[in-house]
Each structure stands twice: as C-alpha cells, then as structure tokens.
Write a protein that holds these residues in place. Structure first.
Motif, PDB file in Angstrom:
ATOM      1  N   ILE A  22       0.831  -1.205   0.000  1.00  0.00           N
ATOM      2  CA  ILE A  22       0.000   0.000   0.000  1.00  0.00           C
ATOM      3  C   ILE A  22       0.868   1.258   0.000  1.00  0.00           C
ATOM      4  O   ILE A  22       0.673   2.179  -0.808  1.00  0.00           O
ATOM      5  CB  ILE A  22      -0.944  -0.008   1.217  1.00  0.00           C
ATOM      6  N   ALA A  23       1.838   1.307   0.926  1.00  0.00           N
ATOM      7  CA  ALA A  23       2.686   2.488   1.030  1.00  0.00           C
ATOM      8  C   ALA A  23       3.522   2.671  -0.233  1.00  0.00           C
ATOM      9  O   ALA A  23       3.654   3.797  -0.756  1.00  0.00           O
ATOM     10  CB  ALA A  23       3.597   2.373   2.253  1.00  0.00           C
ATOM     11  N   SER A  67       2.993   1.589  -3.399  1.00  0.00           N
ATOM     12  CA  SER A  67       2.209   2.004  -4.568  1.00  0.00           C
ATOM     13  C   SER A  67       1.645   3.410  -4.391  1.00  0.00           C
ATOM     14  O   SER A  67       1.606   4.196  -5.347  1.00  0.00           O
ATOM     15  CB  SER A  67       1.072   1.006  -4.809  1.00  0.00           C
ATOM     16  N   SER A  68       1.229   3.753  -3.179  1.00  0.00           N
ATOM     17  CA  SER A  68       0.649   5.080  -2.944  1.00  0.00           C
ATOM     18  C   SER A  68       1.685   6.185  -3.109  1.00  0.00           C
ATOM     19  O   SER A  68       1.430   7.206  -3.765  1.00  0.00           O
ATOM     20  CB  SER A  68       0.038   5.143  -1.532  1.00  0.00           C
ATOM     21  N   ILE A  69       2.856   5.997  -2.510  1.00  0.00           N
ATOM     22  CA  ILE A  69       3.896   7.028  -2.601  1.00  0.00           C
ATOM     23  C   ILE A  69       4.399   7.165  -4.031  1.00  0.00           C
ATOM     24  O   ILE A  69       4.658   8.278  -4.516  1.00  0.00           O
ATOM     25  CB  ILE A  69       5.062   6.694  -1.637  1.00  0.00           C
ATOM     26  N   THR A  88       2.679   6.666  -6.711  1.00  0.00           N
ATOM     27  CA  THR A  88       1.637   7.372  -7.467  1.00  0.00           C
ATOM     28  C   THR A  88       1.629   8.858  -7.137  1.00  0.00           C
ATOM     29  O   THR A  88       1.516   9.714  -8.035  1.00  0.00           O
ATOM     30  CB  THR A  88       0.256   6.762  -7.159  1.00  0.00           C
ATOM     31  N   LEU A  89       1.771   9.197  -5.862  1.00  0.00           N
ATOM     32  CA  LEU A  89       1.728  10.599  -5.442  1.00  0.00           C
ATOM     33  C   LEU A  89       2.928  11.391  -5.938  1.00  0.00           C
ATOM     34  O   LEU A  89       2.797  12.552  -6.349  1.00  0.00           O
ATOM     35  CB  LEU A  89       1.650  10.681  -3.911  1.00  0.00           C
ATOM     36  N   THR A  91      -0.747   1.073 -10.182  1.00  0.00           N
ATOM     37  CA  THR A  91      -0.381   0.195  -9.058  1.00  0.00           C
ATOM     38  C   THR A  91      -1.581  -0.133  -8.172  1.00  0.00           C
ATOM     39  O   THR A  91      -1.420  -0.480  -7.006  1.00  0.00           O
ATOM     40  CB  THR A  91       0.716   0.855  -8.207  1.00  0.00           C
ATOM     41  N   SER A  92      -2.792  -0.028  -8.723  1.00  0.00           N
ATOM     42  CA  SER A  92      -3.988  -0.279  -7.912  1.00  0.00           C
ATOM     43  C   SER A  92      -4.039  -1.724  -7.412  1.00  0.00           C
ATOM     44  O   SER A  92      -4.552  -1.998  -6.325  1.00  0.00           O
ATOM     45  CB  SER A  92      -5.252   0.046  -8.715  1.00  0.00           C
ATOM     46  N   TYR A 101      -2.144  -1.977  -4.274  1.00  0.00           N
ATOM     47  CA  TYR A 101      -2.891  -1.364  -3.167  1.00  0.00           C
ATOM     48  C   TYR A 101      -3.964  -2.322  -2.650  1.00  0.00           C
ATOM     49  O   TYR A 101      -4.091  -2.538  -1.437  1.00  0.00           O
ATOM     50  CB  TYR A 101      -3.538  -0.066  -3.658  1.00  0.00           C
TER      51      TYR A 101
END
Length: 524
Positions: free
Chosen positions: A211-212, A214-216, A218-219, A324-325, A328
């Motif tokens: 999660i971390a 893929s989220s980072i 993407t951001l 990268t969903s 997540y």
C-alpha cells in the motif's frame, strides 16, 4: 510405567551413545564422581549449560516487558514493510531499468541470500552476547543501506541489487534475535499471546508495504520515494530500541528471572537441533510456507495486472508511472486476512493445546493443505473474474496466516533457552535457502522460458506467469505433510524441554542413573 518414562526421556536427553556409556563407566569406577566434574560436552555439557545462573537478577516488570514487546512489534512491522515495498512498485522498476521477470525476481533473491548467510552468525552471537547491542548494530546497517538504495539511477541497477543484499543484514539480526527476547520475557499462554502480537505484523507489514509503496509512487511519480519511507520510520524504531528494550537473561521466564547459563559450542548446538525431530520437521514445513509466501507476495500484483490487460480492463503499462492499484488492493487484503488469520490461529492454539497435545502442528497442517486448492483456483480464475480471484486470495491468505504465531511458539517450547537464537538462525537459513530465496527468481525464470515463444504478446506474458504459478499448490501440499510429521513428535520433545528447564533433571537423572547403572553392571 515409571521405568518406561525414564527410559524414553533418557534416550532423548543423551547427546550420543558414546557419552552415555562413558558416564556409566565413570560412575562405576569412581563412585565419588559428581556431575559437575564432567567436561562441558555431550550430556554433561547439556545439563550444566542448563544450570541456573548463580547471580540473582531482578525480574523485569510487567510494564517494561509490554513496552519492549511493543517496540519489537513496531520494528517487525517496518521490516516487512520494507521487504515488500519493492513488490508494490515492481512494474515501475521493470520499466525504469527495462528488465525481464527473472532479473526482477533477482531483487528479492539477493536480499534473501544475504539474509541466509548472516542469520547463522547472528544466531551464534545471540546465544552468547548482548542481544540488544547486536540488534542495534544490524538495524543501523539496515537504515543506511535501505536509504542508499533509494538514490539509484537508471544506469546503476547493480547498485540497487547490492543495496538490497546489504539490507538483509538488519533483518537477519532482528528476525533471529527478537523472538528469543519475547520468549525470555513471557512463558505459557502469555508467551503465545505476545508471540502472536509480534507475528501479526508480518502480514500487516507486508500488506502495508504494498500500500505504502504504490501510494507514494503514485503521489510523487517516482518509485524511489517509496523506498525512503521505512528508513525514516526505522530511525524512530532504532531510538526506541536503544532506550526501551531490555536484554533479559536467557530462560528468565522459565526460571523466575534467574536465567540460564550456556556453555556449549556452536557445533554442539547444531547437533542438538538436528536430533530434535519436532524442530527438523517443523522447519521443513516453514520452508514450504516460505516458498509459497515468497513467490506469491512478489508476483501476485504483477500477475493480476497482466490478467486485467488480457481481459481488456486496462491498457498495458509502457511508461511510468504504471497503474499500481493491484498492489494497493492486494496489500489491503493481506493486512485484513493477516490479522484475522493470526488471531484465529492463536485462539485455536490456546483452546486446543491442553486438550490435544499436538494441536499446534495439526493447525499448521490444516492451514497449508487448505491453502493449496485456493492457490490452484486463483491461478485459473484470474483470466475470467478479478473480484472472484481476490475472494480466493483472501481465503488462502487467511489459512496461511494461521501458522505465523504457532510456528514461532513451537520453536520456543521444543528448544532449550540457551539454543533458541541458534535454532531461529538455523530455521531462517534453511527456510529461506530452500524457500523464498529462490522462489521469486524460479517463478520468473519459468515465466521467461515460456514467454520466449511469443515475446511480444501481452496475453502470452500473462499465460507464462500463470503456468509458472502451478508449482505453488504442490509445495503447499508438501508443507502440510511436513507439519503432520511434526505432530508425531512434538508432545515428547516439549515435555523433555520442560523437564530440563524446570530444574527437575537432577532428581530425574539420579533415578535414571540407578536404572542405567544396573543395566551397565550386568553388561560389563
């Protein structure tokens, strides 16, 4: 009945037949000989190494023990977050460096290989020196190398591989030693609860890593920022470890804080562990589980992404940042199922252990055997229904997560305190060497070998990875069989350790010696 019990346990605690005969003859020839007069090898070495320490130490308070476990759990969470952050951004890494599946799998393989090489060293040190200082040193190396890996450039893939290998230093020191500290702070049902709390952060940390990461990625639009989160949080963990974690005497929980002094060599430790059947068979089961979790954790998000490309749900990724969903969602599923599985496994263990002496390995066997058909179904469902695939993944991960708290507890109660760090190290070495060290690379290599027939086909790239996954269900069945073998020996091995650690061996040995001396007298 008493004589049969004495014979059975005497057979377990004698290190070798030669040392057994030597003891009998010495006692006969020299009646005034004392047990403490023997050199520290064979049976005498084992028994003297279990003698309570002469210096009395105050017991660690309940509050401080809980704080220590909380700190160890936090660092364990970060360890597994860092390990699977790479898997969460694997598509981005493959596009950034333009590498194939087998080369991508190498990133996890080199990490595990360094883990394997260093674990026995830390196990040896952990049984003999200050465990807190060893963990501090290992984690410091981990922080430096994990941070350095986030600054790699496009032409320096080899540097990323090198840093991933060195990251294994920190995890080898921590994963080997931390469970033994918890084992020396608690015993019985309390130990099971605390070990469960510690190991629940394996699936939770793994899921948060996806999660971390893929989220980072993407951001920020840069996957390298995903590798910088855990070193920042790890610095906090290092400070907490320095100031809040004690180094309890080995065996403190079983000896009311007195501790146990170890005087054996590493070779003697290994010989003891190899003869411990419960340890050997459970380690083989852990190896099969490591193979499964290593392969699936590394490749499942990529597998699901390719499945959706094949179904026309999303376009293929040709440039960064990739979608990268799947990482997540897979991470969230891993967190939830990990918590459910660990809690359920721990509860089943506490409820059944007193009623069924071999309940723990039987629960592990059910988890492994039950996950095998789930793995088989998800491989073929992915091409038709992604939601149904996630349901099967959730069931399979829950079954696998039943085992995490139980496996650690088994090792702690079938191995004497002075050899637990060595046991952790040896189990880690074997399970990673034959398990997740090679499984990500092996799955990737099989996939590459199949995909060469149609290298430009996105559908064939999905099918090649799908066929390579077929190895996993068979490994799951094999692991279940290993745990069933563990169930045959675990009650006897656990009782032998309890007799030795609780200090009952002196009276017991005296009665066994009388019986053995009578038999020897007849044979001489």
């Amino acid at each position: 009945m008493l004589r049969q019990l004495q014979r059975a346990i005497l057979k377990d605690i004698l290190m070798t037949q030669a040392s057994s005969c030597a003891i009998k003859i010495i006692f006969k020839k020299f009646p005034q000989t004392r047990l403490t007069d023997f050199p520290t090898s064979g049976l005498p070495g084992l028994l003297s190494s279990l003698a309570p320490a002469q210096v009395q130490r105050p017991a660690i308070s309940a509050t401080r023990s809980k704080i220590a476990v909380a700190v160890l759990c936090y660092i364990n969470l970060l360890n597994y977050m860092e390990r699977y952050t790479i898997a969460g951004v694997l598509l981005n890494i493959q596009n950034f460096f333009d590498i194939n599946d087998s080369t991508a799998g190498l990133l996890q393989t080199v990490f595990i290989c360094s883990f394997i090489l260093l674990a026995p060293i830390f196990g040896y040190l952990g049984d003999r020196y200050n465990r807190k200082f060893i963990m501090i040193g290992g984690l410091s190396v981990w922080l430096v190398t994990a941070t350095s890996s986030s600054f790699v450039t496009k032409t320096y893939f080899w540097f990323l591989v090198l840093m991933r290998a060195l990251v294994g230093t920190g995890e080898a020191s921590y994963s080997t030693i931390a469970p033994t500290i918890i084992g020396d702070l608690y015993s019985g049902a309390q130990r099971t609860v605390m070990i469960s709390a510690f190991y629940i952060f394996i699936p939770v940390g793994s899921g948060l890593g996806y999660i971390a990461g893929s989220s980072i990625a993407t951001l920020t639009g840069d996957w390298r920022w995903a590798l910088r989160l855990t070193p920042i949080l790890g610095t906090v963990g290092l400070i907490l470890l320095i100031f809040l974690c004690p180094n309890p005497p080995r065996g403190a929980a079983e000896t009311q804080g007195e501790g146990i002094v170890g005087q054996s060599t590493y070779l003697e430790d290994v010989k003891y562990l190899v003869k411990n059947k419960s340890f050997v068979w459970s380690s083989m089961g852990v190896t099969a589980m490591a193979f499964l979790t290593g392969a699936l954790a590394f490749w499942t998000p990529t597998f699901l992404s390719r499945a959706q490309v094949t179904q026309g749900i999303r376009p293929p990724c040709t440039k960064e940042p990739c979608d990268t969903s799947d990482s997540y969602i897979f991470g969230a599923v891993t967190v939830v199922t990990g918590i459910i599985g660990v809690c359920l496994g721990s509860a089943l263990s506490r409820c059944l252990r007193d009623k069924v002496p071999n309940a723990d390995p039987l629960i592990c066997a059910v988890g492994m055997l039950g996950s095998a058909p789930c793995l088989f179904m998800l491989i073929f469902l992915a091409s038709t229904s992604i939601p149904a695939t996630y349901v099967i993944i959730a069931i399979g991960e829950t079954l696998l997560s039943l085992n995490w708290p139980i496996l650690a507890d088994i090792l702690l109660y079938v191995v004497i305190p002075t050899k637990r760090a060595s046991a952790e190290a040896l189990q880690i070495t074997v399970c990673h060497l034959l398990g997740d060290a090679g499984s990500p690379y092996l799955i990737g290599a099989i996939s590459d070998a199949i995909s060469v027939y149609k290298p430009d086909s996105y559908e064939w790239r999905f099918l090649s990875l799908k066929y390579s996954f077929l190895l996993c269900p068979f490994i799951g069945v094999l692991g279940g069989l290993f745990f069933l073998m563990t169930a045959l020996y675990i009650a006897k091995d656990r009782r032998a350790v309890e007799l030795l650690v609780e200090g009952k061996w002196a009276i017991f040995f005296q009665s066994c010696y009388i019986l053995s001396f009578q038999n020897t007298k007849r044979n001489l």
